[in-house]
Scaffold this motif. Structure first.
Motif, PDB file in Angstrom:
ATOM      1  N   VAL A  36       0.855  -1.184   0.000  1.00  0.00           N
ATOM      2  CA  VAL A  36       0.000   0.000   0.000  1.00  0.00           C
ATOM      3  C   VAL A  36       0.896   1.241   0.000  1.00  0.00           C
ATOM      4  O   VAL A  36       1.534   1.563   0.994  1.00  0.00           O
ATOM      5  N   ASP A  37       0.935   1.909  -1.134  1.00  0.00           N
ATOM      6  CA  ASP A  37       1.768   3.103  -1.276  1.00  0.00           C
ATOM      7  C   ASP A  37       0.855   4.323  -1.233  1.00  0.00           C
ATOM      8  O   ASP A  37       0.336   4.763  -2.249  1.00  0.00           O
ATOM      9  N   LEU A  38       0.641   4.820  -0.027  1.00  0.00           N
ATOM     10  CA  LEU A  38      -0.346   5.872   0.149  1.00  0.00           C
ATOM     11  C   LEU A  38       0.040   6.744   1.335  1.00  0.00           C
ATOM     12  O   LEU A  38       0.514   6.248   2.362  1.00  0.00           O
ATOM     13  N   ASP A  39      -0.155   8.030   1.189  1.00  0.00           N
ATOM     14  CA  ASP A  39       0.074   8.967   2.279  1.00  0.00           C
ATOM     15  C   ASP A  39      -1.293   9.460   2.739  1.00  0.00           C
ATOM     16  O   ASP A  39      -1.930  10.261   2.059  1.00  0.00           O
ATOM     17  N   ILE A  40      -1.750   8.943   3.863  1.00  0.00           N
ATOM     18  CA  ILE A  40      -3.080   9.273   4.359  1.00  0.00           C
ATOM     19  C   ILE A  40      -3.004  10.548   5.199  1.00  0.00           C
ATOM     20  O   ILE A  40      -2.296  10.595   6.201  1.00  0.00           O
ATOM     21  N   GLU A  41      -3.730  11.550   4.775  1.00  0.00           N
ATOM     22  CA  GLU A  41      -3.698  12.824   5.495  1.00  0.00           C
ATOM     23  C   GLU A  41      -4.425  12.701   6.839  1.00  0.00           C
ATOM     24  O   GLU A  41      -5.577  12.273   6.898  1.00  0.00           O
ATOM     25  N   GLU A  42      -3.727  13.052   7.899  1.00  0.00           N
ATOM     26  CA  GLU A  42      -4.315  13.001   9.237  1.00  0.00           C
ATOM     27  C   GLU A  42      -4.937  14.359   9.544  1.00  0.00           C
ATOM     28  O   GLU A  42      -4.352  15.204  10.204  1.00  0.00           O
ATOM     29  N   ASP A  43      -6.165  14.543   9.062  1.00  0.00           N
ATOM     30  CA  ASP A  43      -6.825  15.835   9.184  1.00  0.00           C
ATOM     31  C   ASP A  43      -7.973  15.825  10.185  1.00  0.00           C
ATOM     32  O   ASP A  43      -8.785  16.751  10.234  1.00  0.00           O
ATOM     33  N   GLY A  44      -8.034  14.782  11.012  1.00  0.00           N
ATOM     34  CA  GLY A  44      -9.091  14.701  12.019  1.00  0.00           C
ATOM     35  C   GLY A  44      -8.853  15.649  13.178  1.00  0.00           C
ATOM     36  O   GLY A  44      -7.726  16.080  13.433  1.00  0.00           O
ATOM     37  N   ALA A  45      -9.919  15.956  13.890  1.00  0.00           N
ATOM     38  CA  ALA A  45      -9.820  16.850  15.042  1.00  0.00           C
ATOM     39  C   ALA A  45      -9.450  16.098  16.314  1.00  0.00           C
ATOM     40  O   ALA A  45      -9.102  16.709  17.322  1.00  0.00           O
ATOM     41  N   THR A  46      -9.513  14.754  16.270  1.00  0.00           N
ATOM     42  CA  THR A  46      -9.193  13.938  17.443  1.00  0.00           C
ATOM     43  C   THR A  46      -8.298  12.771  17.030  1.00  0.00           C
ATOM     44  O   THR A  46      -8.201  12.417  15.846  1.00  0.00           O
ATOM     45  N   PHE A  47      -7.670  12.157  18.029  1.00  0.00           N
ATOM     46  CA  PHE A  47      -6.847  10.975  17.765  1.00  0.00           C
ATOM     47  C   PHE A  47      -7.703   9.858  17.179  1.00  0.00           C
ATOM     48  O   PHE A  47      -7.275   9.150  16.267  1.00  0.00           O
ATOM     49  N   LEU A  48      -8.923   9.705  17.688  1.00  0.00           N
ATOM     50  CA  LEU A  48      -9.809   8.646  17.208  1.00  0.00           C
ATOM     51  C   LEU A  48     -10.163   8.841  15.737  1.00  0.00           C
ATOM     52  O   LEU A  48     -10.147   7.884  14.959  1.00  0.00           O
ATOM     53  N   GLU A  49     -10.475  10.059  15.335  1.00  0.00           N
ATOM     54  CA  GLU A  49     -10.819  10.320  13.937  1.00  0.00           C
ATOM     55  C   GLU A  49      -9.665   9.951  13.013  1.00  0.00           C
ATOM     56  O   GLU A  49      -9.871   9.339  11.961  1.00  0.00           O
TER      57      GLU A  49
END
Length: 199
Positions: A36-49
């Motif tokens: 899996v060659d993917l950069d997933i953007e961590e744009d959530g407001a919480t750790f859980l999101e």
């Protein structure tokens, strides 16, 4: 042997997960190792999101064939109103630059008292498993931010995170000790029994 894909390519994080789950007959792979060659953007407001987004994205890409584990973790400092929080990895603006992140943290806490330096590490984990079951857990550990780095383990904020009960920073601890008390260890311990059901 079953496979557990960690929705990350962070070597240190995957190494810790492998050490903590070593008793299980499971092959633990990074996203890259799983193809899996993917950069997933961590744009959530919480750790859980953020953790949920990473787990679900990789689980869907792999067509639900393997368990996928994702975590989002970070440091929350009392005197900084909970910062850096979800921005811990990119606190200084560049993702994963531990040296710059630590330097910024020390600068912001300069001349602050012990109470302001109280902090906690939080790790939220999401496991996507067979039958599309989604599990979530969280682990925390409390400590104090030192005035200077201590220890040879330079992973993240570890050399600054002092745990009074052990009179050491995470950076001074052996891998065995840290992996028995850390936020990630506590979260994984809560998942262990569930992971065992799907191997």
């Amino acid at each position: 042997m079953g496979k557990l894909i960690v929705a990350s390519n962070n070597y240190n994080k995957i190494r810790e997960i492998k050490q903590i789950l070593c008793e299980y007959p499971v092959d633990i792979l990074s996203m890259k190792e799983a193809g899996v060659d993917l950069d997933i953007e961590e744009d959530g407001a919480t750790f859980l999101e953020n953790a949920y987004k990473k787990a679900k994205t990789v689980y869907d890409i792999l067509e639900h064939k393997f368990m996928v584990l994702a975590d989002d973790s970070g440091l929350m400092v009392k005197g900084l109103n909970g910062e850096p929080g979800v921005h811990s990895a990119r606190f200084a603006g560049e993702h994963g630059n531990d040296e710059k992140n630590n330097k910024k943290l020390l600068n912001l806490l300069k001349d602050k008292d012990r109470e302001s330096r109280r902090a906690k590490f939080i790790c939220t984990m999401v496991l996507a498993a067979k039958y599309d079951k989604i599990l979530q857990v969280q682990g925390e550990v409390e400590g104090i931010i030192c005035e200077e780095e201590r220890g040879n383990n330079k992973f993240g904020y570890d050399p600054l995170f002092y745990v009074p009960e052990y009179n050491m920073t995470f950076g001074e601890m052996s891998a065995e000790l840290k992996n028995s008390i850390s936020h990630r260890a506590k979260a994984l311990k809560r998942l262990k029994e569930e992971i065992g059901k799907y191997i």
